[in-house]
Design a protein around this motif. Structure first.
Motif, PDB file in Angstrom:
ATOM      1  N   LEU A 162      14.724 -74.939   9.364  1.00  0.00           N
ATOM      2  CA  LEU A 162      15.465 -75.519  10.479  1.00  0.00           C
ATOM      3  C   LEU A 162      15.221 -74.722  11.762  1.00  0.00           C
ATOM      4  O   LEU A 162      14.955 -75.293  12.817  1.00  0.00           O
ATOM      5  N   ALA A 163      15.321 -73.406  11.656  1.00  0.00           N
ATOM      6  CA  ALA A 163      15.104 -72.557  12.826  1.00  0.00           C
ATOM      7  C   ALA A 163      13.687 -72.732  13.373  1.00  0.00           C
ATOM      8  O   ALA A 163      13.491 -72.821  14.591  1.00  0.00           O
ATOM      9  N   ALA A 164      12.711 -72.804  12.496  1.00  0.00           N
ATOM     10  CA  ALA A 164      11.326 -72.989  12.935  1.00  0.00           C
ATOM     11  C   ALA A 164      11.142 -74.352  13.607  1.00  0.00           C
ATOM     12  O   ALA A 164      10.515 -74.456  14.665  1.00  0.00           O
ATOM     13  N   ALA A 165      11.711 -75.389  13.004  1.00  0.00           N
ATOM     14  CA  ALA A 165      11.562 -76.740  13.555  1.00  0.00           C
ATOM     15  C   ALA A 165      12.248 -76.869  14.913  1.00  0.00           C
ATOM     16  O   ALA A 165      11.782 -77.613  15.782  1.00  0.00           O
ATOM     17  N   LEU A 166      13.347 -76.140  15.100  1.00  0.00           N
ATOM     18  CA  LEU A 166      14.094 -76.216  16.359  1.00  0.00           C
ATOM     19  C   LEU A 166      13.700 -75.125  17.342  1.00  0.00           C
ATOM     20  O   LEU A 166      14.257 -75.037  18.437  1.00  0.00           O
ATOM     21  N   ASP A 167      12.734 -74.295  16.937  1.00  0.00           N
ATOM     22  CA  ASP A 167      12.224 -73.214  17.780  1.00  0.00           C
ATOM     23  C   ASP A 167      13.357 -72.316  18.290  1.00  0.00           C
ATOM     24  O   ASP A 167      13.523 -72.113  19.495  1.00  0.00           O
ATOM     25  N   CYS A 168      14.144 -71.825  17.333  1.00  0.00           N
ATOM     26  CA  CYS A 168      15.239 -70.919  17.669  1.00  0.00           C
ATOM     27  C   CYS A 168      15.416 -69.933  16.528  1.00  0.00           C
ATOM     28  O   CYS A 168      14.744 -70.024  15.505  1.00  0.00           O
ATOM     29  N   LYS A 169      16.323 -68.998  16.710  1.00  0.00           N
ATOM     30  CA  LYS A 169      16.617 -68.010  15.670  1.00  0.00           C
ATOM     31  C   LYS A 169      17.710 -68.541  14.755  1.00  0.00           C
ATOM     32  O   LYS A 169      18.563 -69.331  15.187  1.00  0.00           O
ATOM     33  N   VAL A 170      17.692 -68.098  13.510  1.00  0.00           N
ATOM     34  CA  VAL A 170      18.715 -68.495  12.544  1.00  0.00           C
ATOM     35  C   VAL A 170      20.105 -68.203  13.107  1.00  0.00           C
ATOM     36  O   VAL A 170      21.028 -69.012  12.974  1.00  0.00           O
ATOM     37  N   GLU A 171      20.249 -67.050  13.763  1.00  0.00           N
ATOM     38  CA  GLU A 171      21.540 -66.646  14.316  1.00  0.00           C
ATOM     39  C   GLU A 171      22.028 -67.589  15.413  1.00  0.00           C
ATOM     40  O   GLU A 171      23.212 -67.596  15.744  1.00  0.00           O
ATOM     41  N   GLN A 172      21.119 -68.375  15.977  1.00  0.00           N
ATOM     42  CA  GLN A 172      21.515 -69.351  16.981  1.00  0.00           C
ATOM     43  C   GLN A 172      21.990 -70.652  16.335  1.00  0.00           C
ATOM     44  O   GLN A 172      22.679 -71.439  16.979  1.00  0.00           O
TER      45      GLN A 172
END
Length: 78
Positions: A59-69
């Motif tokens: 999910l984080a990779a697909a949304l180009d963000c960090k897991v913590e976000q």
């Protein structure tokens, strides 16, 4: 991991829907990108399903963000 029981003392703040909207990606498109059913995305966004670590990373990779976000732990003091 499956659905989280409502009585869990550790709850997550979930920002998946906000990030998905920010990236202008539909629930179906995100589900396809990470390899789950669109209904699973709905459960995740509503906090009814705790994704596995692997799914969280996808999910984080697909949304180009960090897991913590995407997720933040709310720890109960009780």
């Amino acid at each position: 991991m499956g659905r989280q029981p409502k009585q869990d003392k550790d709850q997550l703040d979930n920002f998946v829907e906000q990030w998905r909207s920010k990236r202008d990606i539909s629930r179906q498109e995100l589900a396809d990108l990470v390899g789950v059913h669109y209904q699973t995305m709905s459960y995740i966004e509503r906090g009814e399903y705790a994704p596995t670590l692997a799914l969280t990373l996808r999910l984080a990779a697909a949304l180009d963000c960090k897991v913590e976000q995407l997720f933040k732990l709310k720890v109960s003091t009780k």
